[in-house]
Design a protein around this motif. Sequence first.
Motif, mmCIF file in Angstrom:
data_model
loop_
_atom_site.group_PDB
_atom_site.id
_atom_site.type_symbol
_atom_site.label_atom_id
_atom_site.label_comp_id
_atom_site.label_asym_id
_atom_site.label_seq_id
_atom_site.Cartn_x
_atom_site.Cartn_y
_atom_site.Cartn_z
ATOM 1 N N LEU A 406 0.820 -1.207 0.000
ATOM 2 C CA LEU A 406 0.000 0.000 0.000
ATOM 3 C C LEU A 406 0.857 1.262 0.000
ATOM 4 C CD1 LEU A 406 -2.747 -1.046 2.586
ATOM 5 C CD2 LEU A 406 -2.759 -1.305 0.092
ATOM 6 N N ALA A 407 0.416 2.247 -0.744
ATOM 7 C CA ALA A 407 1.093 3.540 -0.816
ATOM 8 C C ALA A 407 0.128 4.639 -0.407
ATOM 9 C CB ALA A 407 1.614 3.794 -2.237
ATOM 10 N N LEU A 408 0.643 5.671 0.262
ATOM 11 C CA LEU A 408 -0.199 6.753 0.742
ATOM 12 C C LEU A 408 -0.536 7.740 -0.369
ATOM 13 C CD1 LEU A 408 1.426 7.726 4.153
ATOM 14 C CD2 LEU A 408 -0.369 6.062 3.711
ATOM 15 N N THR A 409 -1.707 8.332 -0.241
ATOM 16 C CA THR A 409 -2.040 9.498 -1.058
ATOM 17 C C THR A 409 -1.432 10.734 -0.398
ATOM 18 O OG1 THR A 409 -4.077 9.909 0.170
ATOM 19 C CG2 THR A 409 -4.218 8.453 -1.761
ATOM 20 N N GLU A 410 -1.477 11.847 -1.088
ATOM 21 C CA GLU A 410 -1.000 13.088 -0.485
ATOM 22 C C GLU A 410 -1.846 13.460 0.724
ATOM 23 O OE1 GLU A 410 0.121 17.716 -1.705
ATOM 24 O OE2 GLU A 410 -0.531 16.290 -3.234
ATOM 25 N N TRP A 411 -3.158 13.171 0.647
ATOM 26 C CA TRP A 411 -4.033 13.454 1.792
ATOM 27 C C TRP A 411 -3.611 12.625 3.000
ATOM 28 C CZ3 TRP A 411 -7.374 10.699 4.966
ATOM 29 C CH2 TRP A 411 -8.214 11.466 5.779
ATOM 30 N N GLY A 412 -3.340 11.335 2.793
ATOM 31 C CA GLY A 412 -2.961 10.479 3.900
ATOM 32 C C GLY A 412 -1.625 10.848 4.512
ATOM 33 N N ASN A 413 -0.721 11.367 3.696
ATOM 34 C CA ASN A 413 0.632 11.647 4.167
ATOM 35 C C ASN A 413 0.807 13.076 4.651
ATOM 36 O OD1 ASN A 413 3.354 11.262 4.695
ATOM 37 N ND2 ASN A 413 3.752 10.242 2.755
ATOM 38 N N LYS A 414 -0.058 13.970 4.187
ATOM 39 C CA LYS A 414 0.193 15.384 4.471
ATOM 40 C C LYS A 414 -1.072 16.167 4.772
ATOM 41 C CE LYS A 414 2.197 19.500 2.251
ATOM 42 N NZ LYS A 414 2.836 20.039 1.022
ATOM 43 N N THR A 415 -2.019 16.161 3.820
ATOM 44 C CA THR A 415 -3.142 17.099 3.881
ATOM 45 C C THR A 415 -4.030 16.884 5.089
ATOM 46 O OG1 THR A 415 -3.108 16.998 1.462
ATOM 47 C CG2 THR A 415 -4.955 18.150 2.480
ATOM 48 N N CYS A 416 -4.197 15.627 5.518
ATOM 49 C CA CYS A 416 -5.110 15.349 6.629
ATOM 50 C C CYS A 416 -4.607 15.919 7.952
ATOM 51 C CB CYS A 416 -5.354 13.855 6.768
ATOM 52 S SG CYS A 416 -3.923 12.906 7.353
ATOM 53 N N LEU A 417 -3.303 16.191 8.041
ATOM 54 C CA LEU A 417 -2.695 16.780 9.240
ATOM 55 C C LEU A 417 -2.889 15.918 10.479
ATOM 56 C CD1 LEU A 417 -3.763 20.528 8.759
ATOM 57 C CD2 LEU A 417 -1.619 19.433 8.075
ATOM 58 N N ARG A 418 -3.008 14.604 10.310
ATOM 59 C CA ARG A 418 -3.255 13.714 11.447
ATOM 60 C C ARG A 418 -2.132 12.715 11.666
ATOM 61 N NH1 ARG A 418 -5.482 16.348 14.377
ATOM 62 N NH2 ARG A 418 -6.270 14.603 15.617
ATOM 63 N N VAL A 419 -1.051 12.801 10.896
ATOM 64 C CA VAL A 419 0.046 11.859 11.037
ATOM 65 C C VAL A 419 0.763 12.079 12.371
ATOM 66 C CG1 VAL A 419 2.245 11.064 10.079
ATOM 67 C CG2 VAL A 419 0.365 11.695 8.545
ATOM 68 N N ASP A 420 0.971 10.986 13.122
ATOM 69 C CA ASP A 420 1.671 11.039 14.395
ATOM 70 C C ASP A 420 3.169 10.913 14.134
ATOM 71 O OD1 ASP A 420 2.718 10.751 16.907
ATOM 72 O OD2 ASP A 420 1.426 9.092 17.517
ATOM 73 N N GLU A 421 3.868 12.028 14.167
ATOM 74 C CA GLU A 421 5.293 12.053 13.843
ATOM 75 C C GLU A 421 6.148 11.353 14.901
ATOM 76 O OE1 GLU A 421 6.271 12.973 11.050
ATOM 77 O OE2 GLU A 421 4.720 14.308 10.234
ATOM 78 N N GLU A 422 5.582 11.089 16.073
ATOM 79 C CA GLU A 422 6.353 10.485 17.156
ATOM 80 C C GLU A 422 6.001 9.021 17.384
ATOM 81 O OE1 GLU A 422 5.967 12.954 20.602
ATOM 82 O OE2 GLU A 422 7.248 14.524 19.758
ATOM 83 N N TYR A 423 5.321 8.401 16.432
ATOM 84 C CA TYR A 423 4.899 7.010 16.606
ATOM 85 C C TYR A 423 6.095 6.091 16.884
ATOM 86 C CZ TYR A 423 2.612 2.543 15.412
ATOM 87 O OH TYR A 423 2.127 1.256 15.428
ATOM 88 N N TYR A 424 7.200 6.334 16.187
ATOM 89 C CA TYR A 424 8.367 5.449 16.326
ATOM 90 C C TYR A 424 8.879 5.393 17.762
ATOM 91 C CZ TYR A 424 11.490 9.483 16.705
ATOM 92 O OH TYR A 424 12.124 10.619 17.140
ATOM 93 N N LYS A 425 8.588 6.404 18.563
ATOM 94 C CA LYS A 425 9.121 6.475 19.915
ATOM 95 C C LYS A 425 8.550 5.412 20.841
ATOM 96 C CE LYS A 425 10.268 11.410 19.837
ATOM 97 N NZ LYS A 425 10.056 12.739 20.472
ATOM 98 N N CYS A 426 7.414 4.823 20.474
ATOM 99 C CA CYS A 426 6.812 3.826 21.367
ATOM 100 C C CYS A 426 7.676 2.581 21.497
ATOM 101 C CB CYS A 426 5.391 3.477 20.914
ATOM 102 S SG CYS A 426 5.280 2.396 19.478
#
Length: 458
Positions: A406-426
């Motif tokens: 699966l590949a992200l759309t621009e909305w999924g990766n950017k426009t939706c503004l809901r991406v958790d940039e700190e997910y990797y920290k868990c």
Amino acid sequence: MAEEEFQYLSGFGNEFASEDPRCPGCLPKTQNNPQKCPYGLYAEQLSGTAFTAPRVTNKRSWLYRIRPSALHTPFKPIDMGNMRDDWNSWYPDPNQLRWHPFTIPDAAKGAVDFAEGLNTLCGAGDPKTRNGLSIHIYACNSSMLHKCMYSSDGDFLIVPQKGTLRILTEFGKMTIKPNEICVIQQGMRFSVQVSEPSRGYILETYNKHFTLPDLGPIGANGLANPRDFLTPVAWFEDKEIQCTIINKFQGKMFEAQQGHSPFDVVGWHGNYTPYKYDLDKFMVINAVAFDHADPSIFTVLTCQSETAGVAIADFVIFPPRWSVQEHTFRPPYYHRNCMSEFMGLIKGKYEAKEEGFRSGGGTLHSMMTPHGPDSECFEKASNANLKAERIADGTMAFMFESSFSLALTEWGNKTCLRVDEEYYKCWQGLKSHFNPNDRLKLSETGGESVSKVKKFSF
């Protein structure tokens, strides 16, 4: 729509017949398409498979309607914002991905209906060649008025997370609440009414239709039972109104106009219908002596590829259940997979990540991207008393799993503004416990000396 108007016939994949009680005998008794239909109706066939598909997989229904569905103006392209199968314009991202709960439109800023609130998150393949899938998020605050839609590309599996959907289809009406799902198959026109802000997930498959997974050694009883899938009873309206028809075609959106209601089917018969299912009716199987059962034991519906056992898409749930395990790690193990895994949360807290993974959000673990419990879950589970216990009460997580990358759309990766940039920290808190001078007794791990194990291969 009054609640008592929603009635259902039971079954999955069987031949059904349904008449609106206002017009008894509207279905011909002797043949599918007589010279003149009862009540002056038109006969129209809706085919979900090739005409020559084997009988066991052939899907079609006959609709007896007031006007043919062909009666509309030409379709014209429209801009539906972020609802489009376009995942090739954004650079691939192999990282573990998580989204905060997707935003529901503020009613004070304007009405947004189900069709207007569709956004494509990710996908793979190509609807033109009927090969692949897409994942959409819907978020709306108003009903579709004098408007319906359908997909020429594939089946919609709709998973409400917030708010009840009242769906009017050509086959009748359905009410879908959170913790229920419905499938609107390719080509079926539908309209969605809501009485409160609503949000949910959609899995769209291009290749084939969803089926129940084979049970194999499980036997005759288990997982989702056919009798619990429900099909609507015929209902029609005869209205001369200006209505907009929205069509998803080759990944783009189009609209046409017609001067009558599209929901004018007085009776129908066949095996190609919309249907719904209550996730609470799933029969869970989960008792583990060692290791951890693969999530495939929680498969509700599957869309299989031409390769045996390899799914274009599986719909998997993680319902409340008794967890009975010994000599093993209870939560999901750390994992790298040749499949893509998108997870959503309908309600509650998911056991492997109780804090960051929230209802109305999602995660995507792509092919061979490592994932598993966060550090807090690992420490807790490693020292837990493995007695039988209830887990996931008040929770319902699900997974869309696919053999496609699966590949992200621009909305999924950017426009939706809901991406958790700190997910990797868990996972950053995971630390080494290795100590070669502090060897556990073999009896404690359930193993024996490697030198004493007889080796053989199949």
